[in-house]
Design an enzyme around this catalytic site. Structure first.
Site, PDB file in Angstrom:
ATOM      1  CG  ASP A  47      -2.272   0.598   0.985  1.00  0.00           C
ATOM      2  OD1 ASP A  47      -2.327   1.835   0.897  1.00  0.00           O
ATOM      3  OD2 ASP A  47      -3.274  -0.140   0.872  1.00  0.00           O
ATOM      4  CG  HIS A  82      -5.302   3.815   1.188  1.00  0.00           C
ATOM      5  ND1 HIS A  82      -4.959   2.508   0.896  1.00  0.00           N
ATOM      6  CD2 HIS A  82      -6.571   3.977   0.731  1.00  0.00           C
ATOM      7  CE1 HIS A  82      -5.970   1.921   0.280  1.00  0.00           C
ATOM      8  NE2 HIS A  82      -6.960   2.782   0.164  1.00  0.00           N
ATOM      9  CG  ASN A 120     -13.887   1.857  -3.964  1.00  0.00           C
ATOM     10  OD1 ASN A 120     -14.179   0.699  -3.692  1.00  0.00           O
ATOM     11  ND2 ASN A 120     -13.184   2.629  -3.161  1.00  0.00           N
ATOM     12  CB  SER A 148      -9.503   0.694   0.445  1.00  0.00           C
ATOM     13  OG  SER A 148      -8.979   0.971  -0.821  1.00  0.00           O
TER      14      SER A 148
END
Length: 570
Positions: free
Chosen positions: A208, A241, A330, A392
């Site tokens: 990530d 994130h 998404n 996520s």
């Protein structure tokens, strides 16, 4: 074709006629052979999941009362932003290519040729004989590829990105109308305290934006590796994130709880502070994760471009007994992003706290499971706890659950842990596997209790609109119940009440995990006359107490919108 073959059911339908409601009786088998009535069988395709039918002439919706307060997004923008092909083109990195050679000796010979002809070598993976190359002139690239030694693999390189964030971070889709989890997701999933389900000894690699120090992760080990060009220390990062993803897996604070707080986090930074990376670096990150001893790899990121190097890295992980989990994306598309689309990767879609599929969550044949993805409390930079939404946030719930399975069943390999994960999901939407929920919604509690005898639990799992009946004289509504206990049930009773009457049904010998369903054919003319129709269902076990009576009922409203197809209420 779906990636995992441990699907829940095969569907057969038994026709029954009635006056205003034509009734179809369907026995749906979950993880067992089909029940078939050889005298009267009609097949209905229930694989395309939907909560509304919009034909342009009329829109029919089914609304189930939410369980929690509705999450309100700060900003919203209606509609999808781009087509799937446009996304793929947007993800392509102009002038960047990925090549792989037979061995490192061939790789180094090619690199010398490339530099002699003005190409830029951005990165290499020795041992995998791969190179990331920038060439401005396509003709020069053609010349280089034609030289000896020739590559055994060649493709464009593609950007990888954190999925476009719904709601208050990137306002591309609305979260209004969805129920937020906040810090309740572990409880909602049925997680209960168990010393052997905390992920002890399990290493979860988070590929990530990096993981920063945070109070929610202070109790566990976080090892870090940074593969991006603009290398920063953990203290300098502003994109939380990756930290949010890690906290959902291993968080240990009440405000940001995780599923497996004793698991170890291996943070491999493959995206920069803007949440942008590339397929080559992601592939390198997967190889690094495997070689550094990861048991699980989770990627809350994706790309719409398929590259051989990323597929090879995923295959390497799977071949080395590492479970791989990835977000579905998404975009609201009917296909998931890579690497979730690859065979063997657990692709995860998102649901809210009422169990409804999030419209932004990608769907398709590569969705394997659904998990919480609306308003999740998660760690961020500067010690913050934020509301985190999207696939996520759904993916790390699945990764954390796998860590719990592995720590509680150390004899199980990665494939067996994934099989357990998918075999104990709560069926919802269309009975059985469907493109929105995959095998169903993650159920941590059921997984934890699966070896405990004596649990009798029948659950009313759904009221579902069959989209294939939108334009006909009747509209099919499917009412389903699932055995979510650990014992077979010899007899269950299903009562369904609607505006024109009620039906009492009996099902016999319902196996563990099995779903049984009743299909109602609602007269479109009658529904138009009423404008809306209430439907309530209740299921019970004959002759014994139900361990969990809270999941025995469901109430919904079927709404007919004549000439109002643009109404977006759900």
């Amino acid at each position: 074709m779906r990636k995992f073959e441990n699907t829940k059911l095969k569907i057969m339908v038994l026709l029954v006629a009635a006056l205003n409601l034509a009734l179809l009786f369907m026995l749906a088998t979950h993880r067992r052979g089909p029940r078939i009535d050889t005298e009267s069988v009609d097949a209905i395709d229930l694989r395309q999941s939907s909560n509304s039918i919009d034909t342009g002439e009329r829109r029919v919706r089914i609304i189930t009362a939410p369980a929690n307060p509705v999450y309100k997004a700060a900003e919203t923008i209606d509609g999808r932003i781009e087509s799937g092909e446009a996304k793929k083109n947007k993800d392509l990195i102009e002038g960047e290519y990925v090549l792989r050679f037979q061995n490192d000796s061939d790789l180094m010979k090619f690199i010398q040729h490339a530099r002699d002809h003005g190409a830029t070598v951005i990165d290499i993976i020795k041992g995998w004989s791969a190179v990331r190359l920038r060439v401005k002139d396509p003709e020069k690239l053609d010349y280089l590829v034609g030289l000896e030694p020739k590559p055994i693999g060649f493709s464009h390189n593609y950007y990888t990105r954190t999925p476009y964030s719904p709601g208050n971070r990137v306002p591309e889709v609305s979260l209004a109308g969805y129920s937020a989890f906040r810090n309740t997701a572990p409880t909602w999933l049925g997680l209960h305290e168990s010393k052997d389900f905390r992920g002890e000894g399990v290493v979860v690699a988070v590929l990530d934006t990096g993981v920063v120090d945070h109070a929610a992760l202070a109790h566990t080990t976080v090892d870090r590796l940074n593969l991006v060009e603009d290398e920063q220390s953990a203290a300098e990062q502003s994109n939380g994130h990756g930290t949010a993803v890690a906290s959902i897996i291993a968080g240990g604070s009440p405000g940001a709880p995780g599923i497996a707080p004793d698991s170890e986090i291996l943070s491999i930074q493959v995206m920069n502070d803007d949440g942008l990376g590339d397929a080559f670096t992601l592939a390198r990150g997967i190889w690094e994760a495997v070689d550094q001893g990861a048991d699980i790899i989770v990627m809350s990121l994706g790309t719409h471009g398929d590259t051989f190097i990323l597929k090879a890295a995923v295959d390497y992980a799977l071949a080395n007994d590492v479970a791989v989990v990835a977000a579905a994306g998404n975009d609201g598309f009917d296909e998931v992003t890579f690497p979730a689309r690859y065979e063997g990767v657990v692709g995860v879609s998102a649901v809210d706290a009422a169990g409804q599929h999030a419209a932004f969550s990608n769907t398709g044949s590569d969705v394997d499971i659904a998990a919480p993805g609306i308003g999740i409390n998660a760690a961020w930079t500067d010690g913050q706890v934020v509301s985190f939404s999207g696939t996520s946030s759904a993916a790390p719930f699945v990764a954390g659950t796998l860590a719990g399975i592995m720590s509680s069943s150390p004899e199980a390999n990665a494939a067996e842990a994934v099989e357990t994960l998918l075999n104990y999901t709560h069926d919802t939407g269309a009975p059985g596997w469907d493109p929105e929920f995959g095998s169903g919604i993650l159920s941590v509690g059921w997984i934890q209790d699966r070896k405990q005898s004596g649990i009798h639990d029948i659950a009313l799992t759904g009221h579902y609109l069959d989209p294939t009946t939108a334009q006909g004289e009747v509209i099919a509504i499917v009412v389903s119940a699932q055995n979510q206990g650990t014992e077979p049930l010899s007899k269950i009773n299903l009562k369904v009440a609607y505006d024109d009457g009620e039906e009492d049904l009996e099902f016999y010998n319902v196996g563990v995990g099995e779903t049984v369903s009743k299909i109602f054919h609602v007269s479109a003319a009658r529904l138009q006359e009423l404008s809306r129709m209430n439907i309530s269902s209740e299921v019970s076990i004959s002759g014994m107490d139900d361990t969990n009576v809270k999941n025995n009922t469901k109430n919904s409203i079927i709404i007919y919108d004549e000439g109002n197809a643009g109404d977006s209420q759900k």
